[in-house]
Design an enzyme around this catalytic site. Sequence first.
Site, PDB file in Angstrom:
ATOM      1  N   ASP A  13       0.815  -1.225   0.000  1.00 40.69           N
ATOM      2  CA  ASP A  13       0.000   0.000   0.000  1.00 40.69           C
ATOM      3  C   ASP A  13       0.843   1.268   0.000  1.00 40.69           C
ATOM      4  O   ASP A  13       0.396   2.323   0.450  1.00 40.69           O
ATOM      5  CB  ASP A  13      -0.952   0.030   1.213  1.00 40.69           C
ATOM      6  N   LYS A  16       2.742   2.132  -4.986  1.00 43.04           N
ATOM      7  CA  LYS A  16       3.549   1.625  -6.106  1.00 43.04           C
ATOM      8  C   LYS A  16       2.844   1.801  -7.435  1.00 43.04           C
ATOM      9  O   LYS A  16       3.490   2.046  -8.458  1.00 43.04           O
ATOM     10  CB  LYS A  16       3.842   0.130  -5.915  1.00 43.04           C
ATOM     11  N   GLY A  40      -4.040  -4.318  -4.988  1.00 42.31           N
ATOM     12  CA  GLY A  40      -4.871  -3.278  -5.572  1.00 42.31           C
ATOM     13  C   GLY A  40      -4.021  -2.056  -5.836  1.00 42.31           C
ATOM     14  O   GLY A  40      -3.625  -1.367  -4.912  1.00 42.31           O
ATOM     15  N   HIS A  41      -3.688  -1.822  -7.101  1.00 36.89           N
ATOM     16  CA  HIS A  41      -2.840  -0.682  -7.453  1.00 36.89           C
ATOM     17  C   HIS A  41      -3.727   0.435  -8.001  1.00 36.89           C
ATOM     18  O   HIS A  41      -4.354   0.286  -9.046  1.00 36.89           O
ATOM     19  CB  HIS A  41      -1.787  -1.094  -8.475  1.00 36.89           C
ATOM     20  N   GLN A 215       2.151  -6.047  -3.216  1.00 39.43           N
ATOM     21  CA  GLN A 215       2.356  -6.068  -1.762  1.00 39.43           C
ATOM     22  C   GLN A 215       3.678  -5.351  -1.421  1.00 39.43           C
ATOM     23  O   GLN A 215       3.968  -4.336  -2.034  1.00 39.43           O
ATOM     24  CB  GLN A 215       2.306  -7.493  -1.212  1.00 39.43           C
TER      25      GLN A 215
END
Length: 413
Positions: A13, A16, A40-41, A215
């Site tokens: 988180d 990235k 989740g990006h 991650q």
Amino acid sequence: MNKLVIVGAQWGDEGKGKIVDLLSKDYEMAARYQGGNNAGHTVIVNGKKHILHLIPTGMLHSHTKGVIAQGMVIDLEVLNKELKDLAEIDVLSRLIISDRAHVILPYHKIIDGLFEKKSNIGTTLKGIGPTYMMKYARKGIRIIDLKDEGIFHDRLEENLEFTKDICRLYNEEFSLDKNKIIDEVFGLFEPIKNNIYNAFKSIQNANSVVFEGAQGVMLDIDIGTYPYVTSSNSSTLGLSNGTGLHPKFFKDANFVGVSKAYTTRVGSGPFPTELTDDIGQALRDYGHEYGSTTGRPRRCGWLDLMALRYAKDTNGFDEIIITKLDVLDNFDEIKVCIAYEDFDDFPASLSSMKSLKPVYKTLKGWKTNTKALKDKKLLPKEALNYIYFIEDYLNIKVSMLSTGPEREDYLYL
């Protein structure tokens, strides 16, 4: 070949997605090498929010090809939905899916839920861990196996029996229908069947590649806060096995770690600098710290330089990018963890990790708005001092700051 590796340097988180999107504009290919849709990006482009779970983030640039490499595990339903959501930029024609990537199936999610009842690790319940588990148990189903129905049917039947046995151990009902799974899987496979390739050959033939981790380092299955980790090598350790490319291939790559200006973590597990008081809540509120995949509130705390140094040392970072500096705009004082009582490094023992007591250095806050700043000269002196302190401690340069959620909110240092 120009190679760039971008990895989260904390517990995930870190932002990235925005960094990959920003830097991949100058690259021919973006390859993601581990994890599944537990990532989740989030990227905001021209005011529109994109949350990508499987598609490599670099593909938001229309010229960039994307690779879902062999170290990933794929939920075909999620992948199809993402492809539909991104239809306007025609991702499908630029997507390469490794023939060796493993497939998440409904029984993996059942096993995930059963295990989580006992362990309370904080998994996203998306079947990621059991898919990797069955991969290493040599019971996995790979994308290429969907082109050989005999192999697929035999392995599916074996795995359903295995899942039924586990359900029996947990006194849970088993209600999966084999024929329904077959129909659904092949229906979801049809739109992507022509995107299956020997992915590492595709990467080798590119002129420039961004390698994108999901991650973060501290969630790595081998060097993270085990067992409160993800199920793959989310550090640079996963590059070779996740892509199929030998270690020498990466010898001239630029390794970039991404860290927030503070620290967050989702789910259970050790978190030495966690703040459960009003300051922790303020960081959560100012930073909008809620998971893009799960919506769960993130645990928040001051920047942990001991953990960040451990991440740098184990991953070989050439530089660090700091995100969300603007979240610290509202504090009179800012603390930074510079040591642990009785420990010289980040320990491996779970009990030791849980007992870590941070030693803090207090720095003066800047109480000035830095959001969306694009010029280093406009940064408050105290904010620059904060960055210089991080650089001196880590003995590595901070090359860029992210100063807001939009693609354009950044400045080079």
